[in-house]
Design a protein around this motif. Structure first.
Motif, mmCIF file in Angstrom:
data_model
loop_
_atom_site.group_PDB
_atom_site.id
_atom_site.type_symbol
_atom_site.label_atom_id
_atom_site.label_comp_id
_atom_site.label_asym_id
_atom_site.label_seq_id
_atom_site.Cartn_x
_atom_site.Cartn_y
_atom_site.Cartn_z
ATOM 1 N N GLY A 143 57.689 107.500 27.577
ATOM 2 C CA GLY A 143 58.292 108.774 27.218
ATOM 3 C C GLY A 143 57.847 109.289 25.865
ATOM 4 O O GLY A 143 57.286 108.559 25.033
ATOM 5 N N ALA A 144 58.109 110.561 25.623
ATOM 6 C CA ALA A 144 57.712 111.210 24.369
ATOM 7 C C ALA A 144 58.315 110.485 23.168
ATOM 8 O O ALA A 144 59.486 110.112 23.173
ATOM 9 N N HIS A 145 57.477 110.260 22.169
ATOM 10 C CA HIS A 145 57.868 109.665 20.883
ATOM 11 C C HIS A 145 58.402 108.243 21.010
ATOM 12 O O HIS A 145 59.064 107.736 20.095
ATOM 13 N N ALA A 146 58.116 107.575 22.112
ATOM 14 C CA ALA A 146 58.468 106.159 22.253
ATOM 15 C C ALA A 146 57.412 105.300 21.566
ATOM 16 O O ALA A 146 56.295 105.751 21.300
ATOM 17 N N LYS A 147 57.780 104.060 21.289
ATOM 18 C CA LYS A 147 56.856 103.110 20.672
ATOM 19 C C LYS A 147 56.985 101.790 21.413
ATOM 20 O O LYS A 147 58.082 101.229 21.510
ATOM 21 N N VAL A 148 55.848 101.248 21.940
ATOM 22 C CA VAL A 148 55.927 100.041 22.765
ATOM 23 C C VAL A 148 54.590 99.309 22.769
ATOM 24 O O VAL A 148 53.527 99.924 22.621
ATOM 25 N N THR A 149 54.667 97.987 22.935
ATOM 26 C CA THR A 149 53.494 97.146 23.156
ATOM 27 C C THR A 149 53.594 96.544 24.552
ATOM 28 O O THR A 149 54.644 96.011 24.928
ATOM 29 N N ILE A 150 52.507 96.643 25.322
ATOM 30 C CA ILE A 150 52.472 96.148 26.699
ATOM 31 C C ILE A 150 51.356 95.118 26.819
ATOM 32 O O ILE A 150 50.198 95.410 26.491
ATOM 33 N N VAL A 151 51.702 93.912 27.287
ATOM 34 C CA VAL A 151 50.742 92.822 27.430
ATOM 35 C C VAL A 151 50.628 92.439 28.895
ATOM 36 O O VAL A 151 51.637 92.148 29.549
ATOM 37 N N LEU A 152 49.394 92.441 29.414
ATOM 38 C CA LEU A 152 49.121 92.062 30.797
ATOM 39 C C LEU A 152 48.205 90.847 30.784
ATOM 40 O O LEU A 152 47.123 90.892 30.199
ATOM 41 N N VAL A 153 48.629 89.758 31.432
ATOM 42 C CA VAL A 153 47.868 88.513 31.423
ATOM 43 C C VAL A 153 47.533 88.128 32.860
ATOM 44 O O VAL A 153 48.431 88.033 33.708
#
Length: 389
Positions: A143-153
């Motif tokens: 979403g707008a102005h969200a902050k996230v780290t996504i890790v795919l292993v």
């Protein structure tokens, strides 16, 4: 500001001229015939080692999935039609089109607008057998102005073809890391498409160590002015491995940025790496900045590293555009400096390789993964460079 918005809207409303750097996008399999190997986008890939991934056989097999979902982040199943309606970028090559056709729907990971997700979202996918043919399709909606780290292993063994779409809202900050650490016999064809919202910032890191053949394709487009994409990559090919990374940054909006840094090492007879960096700057994309760089370090005889940067520029009204590519063996001056201080030759080579990768590993910004990557580099070195130390 209104002028920029009008320019983007005008460009999107008209039929865009397709780039020769990237095949046209389409869900119709007829638009993606089985490649012969003579096509520009397939000429480096050993088709005989794809083990049926281009044939289009249906399969109900799945990878085992373990997830770590922080509060507020959801993962749900949606239909194929819903995936298209959400704005997924259409596939532009046969493996991606097959994944869209045969995956039987899609997964949707949702990060709400304004959310600041402190802990990484982690999805671990594990294959059980090379006999398993698996099709995958996942959308990530930030979403707008969200902050996230996504890790795919990715680990284990399978024949796996998947598409992953990242729909990044305006002003969002997203860090994506995809790690391919398969067993030695696995085959993985992957396409990550990234739609960068207005003034959004995306970092996408592709890291490949394991697998018999891994071919990753990252596509970036912009949904409005001001978006920025940093595309990072790291790979280490051993004897007989084929690791291929392709990317396409489509600057289809003004005032956008892209920065590409990929580094790879090769060791052992028949180790083969391929890096193709394509950047298109469309007429509407005035005031953009882009740079791409690929460096390869050849550690033993019998390796091959192919590196092809491409720039297609349709307007001269840009801030800057450039590329660099280099493939070399150990730097004699670096080794001499270390040897002159009493360090053995094997240890000197080990330090040089770690130095080659370390600056890129530090950019990952996921401490647990950084430690894992350093340990993996050390394990790779033990196969050849430091084997007799």
């Amino acid at each position: 500001m209104d002028t920029s918005r009008d320019s983007v809207a005008s460009a999107l409303e008209t039929d865009r001229v397709e780039s020769h750097l990237n095949p046209p996008a389409s869900y119709d399999l007829a638009d993606h015939p089985v490649p012969t190997g003579r096509e520009e986008v397939w000429r480096f890939t050993p088709l005989s080692r794809l083990r049926g991934l281009l044939d289009g056989a249906a399969s109900a097999a799945e990878l085992n999935r373990e997830t770590t979902l922080p509060d507020g982040v959801t993962l749900t199943s949606i239909t194929a039609a819903e995936a298209v309606e959400l704005g997924e970028l259409a596939p532009n090559e046969r493996p991606a089109a097959l994944a869209a056709e045969l995956s039987g729907g899609a997964l949707l990971l949702d990060v709400p607008a304004e959310a600041v997700v402190e802990e990484p979202v982690v999805i671990r996918l594990t294959g059980a057998s090379i006999d398993d043919l698996v099709w995958g399709r996942t959308l990530f909606r930030i979403g707008a102005h969200a902050k996230v780290t996504i890790v795919l292993v990715h680990t284990g063994s399978a024949r796996y073809s998947a598409i992953q779409s990242f729909l990044v809202g305006d002003g969002a900050q997203v860090n994506v890391l995809s790690l391919q650490d398969w067993a030695d016999d696995a085959v993985h064809l992957g396409r990550d498409s990234i739609l960068v919202g207005r003034d959004a910032t995306v970092k996408h890191t592709a890291i490949s160590f394991g697998g018999d053949l891994v071919r990753m394709h990252a596509n970036v487009e912009y949904a409005g002015p001001g978006g920025s994409a940093e595309l990072l990559g790291l790979y280490f090919a051993d004897e007989g491995q084929h690791l291929e990374h392709r990317l396409f940054a489509d600057h289809n909006a003004p005032k956008t940025k892209s920065n590409v840094i990929y580094k790879g090492a090769l060791q052992g007879k028949g180790a083969h790496t391929v890096w193709i960096g394509n950047v298109l700057i469309r007429k509407v994309a005035e005031g953009i900045e882009t740079y791409e760089e690929n460096r390869n370090l050849v550690l033993t005889d019998g390796c091959q590293a192919d590196s092809v940067p491409n720039l297609e520029i349709e307007t001269g009204e840009i801030e800057g555009a450039g590329h660099a590519s280099a493939t070399a063996r150990f730097d004699d001056e670096q080794l001499f400096y270390l040897r002159s201080r009493g360090i053995s030759e094997k240890e000197a080579q080990r330090l040089v390789v770690h130095g080659f990768f370390n600056d890129l590993i530090r950019k990952v910004d996921v401490p647990s993964i950084e430690k894992e990557l350093l340990a993996t580099v050390e394990a790779e070195l033990a196969k050849n460079v430091t084997a007799d130390a």
